[in-house]
Motif scaffolding. Structure first.
Motif, PDB file in Angstrom:
ATOM      1  N   ARG A   1      55.227  46.270  22.297  1.00 64.73           N
ATOM      2  CA  ARG A   1      54.568  45.531  23.369  1.00 64.73           C
ATOM      3  C   ARG A   1      54.378  44.066  22.994  1.00 64.73           C
ATOM      4  O   ARG A   1      54.637  43.163  23.805  1.00 64.73           O
TER       5      ARG A   1
ATOM      6  N   LEU B   1      57.693  42.233  23.196  1.00 68.24           N
ATOM      7  CA  LEU B   1      58.113  41.970  24.575  1.00 68.24           C
ATOM      8  C   LEU B   1      57.313  40.825  25.188  1.00 68.24           C
ATOM      9  O   LEU B   1      57.849  40.033  25.977  1.00 68.24           O
ATOM     10  N   VAL B   2      56.024  40.733  24.838  1.00 66.55           N
ATOM     11  CA  VAL B   2      55.202  39.620  25.332  1.00 66.55           C
ATOM     12  C   VAL B   2      55.738  38.293  24.811  1.00 66.55           C
ATOM     13  O   VAL B   2      55.875  37.316  25.564  1.00 66.55           O
TER      14      VAL B   2
ATOM     15  N   LYS C   1      59.021  37.474  26.541  1.00 65.34           N
ATOM     16  CA  LYS C   1      58.786  36.965  27.891  1.00 65.34           C
ATOM     17  C   LYS C   1      58.340  35.504  27.842  1.00 65.34           C
ATOM     18  O   LYS C   1      58.803  34.677  28.645  1.00 65.34           O
ATOM     19  N   ARG C   2      57.482  35.199  26.905  1.00 58.24           N
ATOM     20  CA  ARG C   2      57.007  33.807  26.765  1.00 58.24           C
ATOM     21  C   ARG C   2      58.171  32.867  26.479  1.00 58.24           C
ATOM     22  O   ARG C   2      58.271  31.778  27.057  1.00 58.24           O
TER      23      ARG C   2
ATOM     24  N   LEU D   1      61.386  33.398  27.178  1.00 56.21           N
ATOM     25  CA  LEU D   1      62.288  33.340  28.324  1.00 56.21           C
ATOM     26  C   LEU D   1      61.742  32.403  29.400  1.00 56.21           C
ATOM     27  O   LEU D   1      62.499  31.633  30.017  1.00 56.21           O
ATOM     28  N   LEU D   2      60.436  32.464  29.637  1.00 53.04           N
ATOM     29  CA  LEU D   2      59.820  31.549  30.600  1.00 53.04           C
ATOM     30  C   LEU D   2      59.961  30.105  30.143  1.00 53.04           C
ATOM     31  O   LEU D   2      60.203  29.204  30.949  1.00 53.04           O
TER      32      LEU D   2
ATOM     33  N   GLY E   1      60.308  39.004  19.083  1.00 51.12           N
ATOM     34  CA  GLY E   1      60.297  38.481  20.448  1.00 51.12           C
ATOM     35  C   GLY E   1      61.208  37.292  20.613  1.00 51.12           C
ATOM     36  O   GLY E   1      61.926  37.165  21.616  1.00 51.12           O
TER      37      GLY E   1
ATOM     38  N   ALA F   1      64.622  37.159  23.001  1.00 56.25           N
ATOM     39  CA  ALA F   1      64.799  36.149  24.042  1.00 56.25           C
ATOM     40  C   ALA F   1      66.115  35.406  23.858  1.00 56.25           C
ATOM     41  O   ALA F   1      66.840  35.134  24.830  1.00 56.25           O
TER      42      ALA F   1
END
Length: 283
Positions: free
Chosen positions: A24, A27-28, A31-32, A34-35, A126, A130
């Motif tokens: 988890r 993945l957080v 995501k950060r 990728l944004l 992470g 990404a």
């Protein structure tokens, strides 16, 4: 002294354990990142332009002048070339991974992550995930360009997807090398330089752009056992492209297995070293 120690222990959150929590957290962080990439589109655009240039330049500059199995056809060389270009693209993304991690270290972002109760390896995992997504997008664009210049798949979609899976696995493995480099240097510029210096001999002393049988014996031996060459050869077989190796080296006889084994070994080794480096830096 006791009061101070207790205060430090209370304000320094402990990382939460467990595989599920680690996934988890990873993945957080992914995501950060990728944004963040979507807010800096020029990074993605420039990352796509370079491999496209390689396709066009190698196809039309060297096409027709390099022999592939005794055939100097430009179309034959383009089909031979593309597996090498795909593999070069996923490995050159390593420099970006290292530079990104070095930049986060330089700006103090990693220090802020350390203050959170999260898995230590999640920050690096992470980031590499990404980067893998960005690499996959680049490959999609590259496939379109390759089809336009005459490259074709001859073994069906399932085998082609397996080949792209091997390419992404190799790219993910090499991204951990980039992560270790990024943690080991002081500036993003040094990470970029350090990430590219070793990539050039790895990609060019291989079967990516020329048949390794045309090399001198000692250099051919290095090229045949190069992890990069194993993935390139596996992709050629799965795509049905020309360039069947005549080498007796095990990686060239069983390139799919060799590619899988090399990638897994690199991931295990360099992820361990990178996470250890991250923890020692945190200490």
């Amino acid at each position: 002294m006791t009061t101070t120690t207790e205060a430090v222990n209370l304000t320094a959150p402990l990382p939460r354990g467990g595989i599920v929590q680690s996934v988890r957290d990873s993945l957080v962080i992914a995501k950060r990142n990728l944004l963040r990439m979507t807010r800096i589109p020029e990074v993605i655009i420039f990352g796509m332009i370079q491999p496209v240039m390689f396709v066009v330049l190698f196809s039309y500059v060297f096409g027709g002048s390099v022999s592939v199995g005794g055939n100097t056809s430009a179309v034959e060389y383009r089909n031979f070339l593309m597996a090498g270009i795909f593999a070069q693209t996923v490995t050159f993304a390593t420099a970006g991974s290292g530079a990104g991690i070095a930049d986060d270290m330089h700006k103090g972002l990693i220090d802020r992550f350390r203050s959170l109760p999260m898995s230590r390896g999640a920050v690096l995992t992470g980031r590499t995930l990404a980067d893998l997504v960005q690499t996959a997008l680049t490959i999609v664009v590259l496939v379109i360009v390759a089809l336009l210049v005459g490259w074709r798949i001859h073994e069906g979609i399932p085998k082609a997807l397996a080949a792209f899976g091997l390419l992404l696995l190799l790219g993910y493995a090499f991204s951990w090398i980039g992560a270790l480099i990024g943690l080991s240097v002081r500036t993003p510029e040094a990470a970029t330089s350090g990430g590219l210096i070793w990539l050039f001999p790895v990609t060019f002393v291989s079967n990516a752009f020329v048949d390794s049988s045309q090399m001198t014996p000692w250099l051919r031996h290095i090229a045949d056992w190069n992890p990069f060459s194993a993935t390139v050869q596996a992709c050629r077989e799965l795509f049905g492209n020309p360039g069947v190796s005549q080498s007796d080296a095990w990686p060239m006889q069983y390139p799919v297995w060799a590619s899988l084994i090399w990638s897994i070994v690199i991931i295990v080794l360099f992820r361990t070293l990178a996470v250890r480096k991250y923890r020692s830096a945190a200490g």
